[in-house]
Motif scaffolding. Structure first.
Motif, PDB file in Angstrom:
ATOM      1  N   ARG A  85      11.408 -16.533  39.280  1.00  0.00           N
ATOM      2  CA  ARG A  85      11.074 -16.517  37.867  1.00  0.00           C
ATOM      3  C   ARG A  85       9.566 -16.482  37.693  1.00  0.00           C
ATOM      4  NH1 ARG A  85      11.156 -22.511  35.240  1.00  0.00           N
ATOM      5  NH2 ARG A  85       9.991 -23.566  36.883  1.00  0.00           N
ATOM      6  N   VAL A  86       9.126 -16.205  36.463  1.00  0.00           N
ATOM      7  CA  VAL A  86       7.723 -16.362  36.109  1.00  0.00           C
ATOM      8  C   VAL A  86       7.606 -17.776  35.548  1.00  0.00           C
ATOM      9  CG1 VAL A  86       5.833 -15.578  34.653  1.00  0.00           C
ATOM     10  CG2 VAL A  86       7.383 -13.909  35.665  1.00  0.00           C
ATOM     11  N   LYS A  87       6.909 -18.620  36.275  1.00  0.00           N
ATOM     12  CA  LYS A  87       6.792 -20.030  35.896  1.00  0.00           C
ATOM     13  C   LYS A  87       5.761 -20.226  34.784  1.00  0.00           C
ATOM     14  CE  LYS A  87       5.984 -24.568  37.930  1.00  0.00           C
ATOM     15  NZ  LYS A  87       5.736 -25.286  39.181  1.00  0.00           N
ATOM     16  N   ALA A  88       4.657 -19.494  34.859  1.00  0.00           N
ATOM     17  CA  ALA A  88       3.597 -19.595  33.854  1.00  0.00           C
ATOM     18  C   ALA A  88       2.880 -18.261  33.769  1.00  0.00           C
ATOM     19  CB  ALA A  88       2.618 -20.702  34.237  1.00  0.00           C
ATOM     20  N   ALA A  89       2.268 -17.996  32.597  1.00  0.00           N
ATOM     21  CA  ALA A  89       1.559 -16.732  32.411  1.00  0.00           C
ATOM     22  C   ALA A  89       0.446 -16.911  31.385  1.00  0.00           C
ATOM     23  CB  ALA A  89       2.524 -15.649  31.954  1.00  0.00           C
ATOM     24  N   ASP A  90      -0.600 -16.097  31.534  1.00  0.00           N
ATOM     25  CA  ASP A  90      -1.712 -16.092  30.590  1.00  0.00           C
ATOM     26  C   ASP A  90      -1.471 -15.155  29.413  1.00  0.00           C
ATOM     27  OD1 ASP A  90      -3.101 -17.869  32.137  1.00  0.00           O
ATOM     28  OD2 ASP A  90      -4.446 -16.384  33.023  1.00  0.00           O
ATOM     29  N   CYS A  91      -0.333 -14.526  29.343  1.00  0.00           N
ATOM     30  CA  CYS A  91      -0.066 -13.584  28.258  1.00  0.00           C
ATOM     31  C   CYS A  91       0.187 -14.351  26.953  1.00  0.00           C
ATOM     32  CB  CYS A  91       1.111 -12.686  28.600  1.00  0.00           C
ATOM     33  SG  CYS A  91       2.640 -13.558  28.937  1.00  0.00           S
ATOM     34  N   PRO A  92      -0.100 -13.721  25.821  1.00  0.00           N
ATOM     35  CA  PRO A  92       0.014 -14.435  24.549  1.00  0.00           C
ATOM     36  C   PRO A  92       1.445 -14.755  24.111  1.00  0.00           C
ATOM     37  CG  PRO A  92      -0.660 -12.157  24.184  1.00  0.00           C
ATOM     38  CD  PRO A  92      -0.659 -12.380  25.658  1.00  0.00           C
ATOM     39  N   ASP A  93       2.413 -13.909  24.420  1.00  0.00           N
ATOM     40  CA  ASP A  93       3.763 -14.120  23.884  1.00  0.00           C
ATOM     41  C   ASP A  93       4.688 -14.971  24.762  1.00  0.00           C
ATOM     42  OD1 ASP A  93       4.259 -12.306  25.899  1.00  0.00           O
ATOM     43  OD2 ASP A  93       4.702 -10.651  24.545  1.00  0.00           O
ATOM     44  N   GLN A  94       4.410 -15.093  26.060  1.00  0.00           N
ATOM     45  CA  GLN A  94       5.184 -15.935  26.992  1.00  0.00           C
ATOM     46  C   GLN A  94       6.653 -15.509  27.133  1.00  0.00           C
ATOM     47  OE1 GLN A  94       3.800 -18.968  28.736  1.00  0.00           O
ATOM     48  NE2 GLN A  94       2.125 -17.545  28.314  1.00  0.00           N
ATOM     49  N   ILE A  95       6.965 -14.276  26.770  1.00  0.00           N
ATOM     50  CA  ILE A  95       8.352 -13.804  26.883  1.00  0.00           C
ATOM     51  C   ILE A  95       8.822 -13.857  28.331  1.00  0.00           C
ATOM     52  CG2 ILE A  95       9.852 -11.782  26.659  1.00  0.00           C
ATOM     53  CD1 ILE A  95       8.288 -11.097  24.117  1.00  0.00           C
ATOM     54  N   CYS A  96       7.956 -13.472  29.265  1.00  0.00           N
ATOM     55  CA  CYS A  96       8.333 -13.466  30.679  1.00  0.00           C
ATOM     56  C   CYS A  96       8.671 -14.873  31.178  1.00  0.00           C
ATOM     57  CB  CYS A  96       7.216 -12.854  31.531  1.00  0.00           C
ATOM     58  SG  CYS A  96       5.612 -13.654  31.345  1.00  0.00           S
ATOM     59  N   VAL A  97       7.996 -15.871  30.661  1.00  0.00           N
ATOM     60  CA  VAL A  97       8.268 -17.259  31.057  1.00  0.00           C
ATOM     61  C   VAL A  97       9.607 -17.702  30.473  1.00  0.00           C
ATOM     62  CG1 VAL A  97       7.447 -19.643  30.902  1.00  0.00           C
ATOM     63  CG2 VAL A  97       5.806 -17.779  31.233  1.00  0.00           C
TER      64      VAL A  97
END
Length: 132
Positions: A85-97
């Protein structure tokens, strides 16, 4: 006498049909057993801009966390208990998380141009996950 010949032909055709059904049934059982006992490798590809960064065999992967960067932004990818999984992300929407663990649909982070998908194209819909 003609009745005896028809009765005998009926018995033969019934016997042949029964044998064919038994062979199909046994073939199905054999196929199921073969499918259950063979190795089910689950290859996952981590792509960025359509290029494969990593290929991971989830059945053999050890628990770990690593980071993928794109133009200064990051995605923290976690492998745990043979899942990814994607545990954390710097993207604004956090959809991947919020997509949580990879199942049938790919995990996609559009701002960071990242996707995580099964390498053999397994998906619920059968559609390709990458589109240009």
């Amino acid at each position: 006498m003609a009745k005896d010949i028809r009765t005998e032909q009926k018995r033969k055709s019934t016997y042949i049909l029964a044998v064919l059904c038994a062979l199909v049934f046994l073939g199905g059982i054999g196929g199921m057993l073969w499918n259950l006992t063979r190795s089910h490798e689950r290859q996952v590809e981590i792509l960025q801009d359509g290029k494969i960064l990593y290929t991971v065999d989830l059945d053999r992967a050890e628990d770990r966390t690593f980071t993928v960067t794109y133009e200064g932004r990051t995605n923290e990818i976690e492998i745990r208990n043979h899942q990814i999984r994607v545990k954390a992300a710097d993207c604004p929407d956090q959809i991947c998380v919020h997509m949580d663990w990879l199942e049938s649909a790919p995990i996609v982070c559009l701002p960071n141009h990242l996707s995580i998908q099964y390498a053999d194209g397994e998906s619920a819909s059968g559609l390709d996950a990458v589109a240009n």
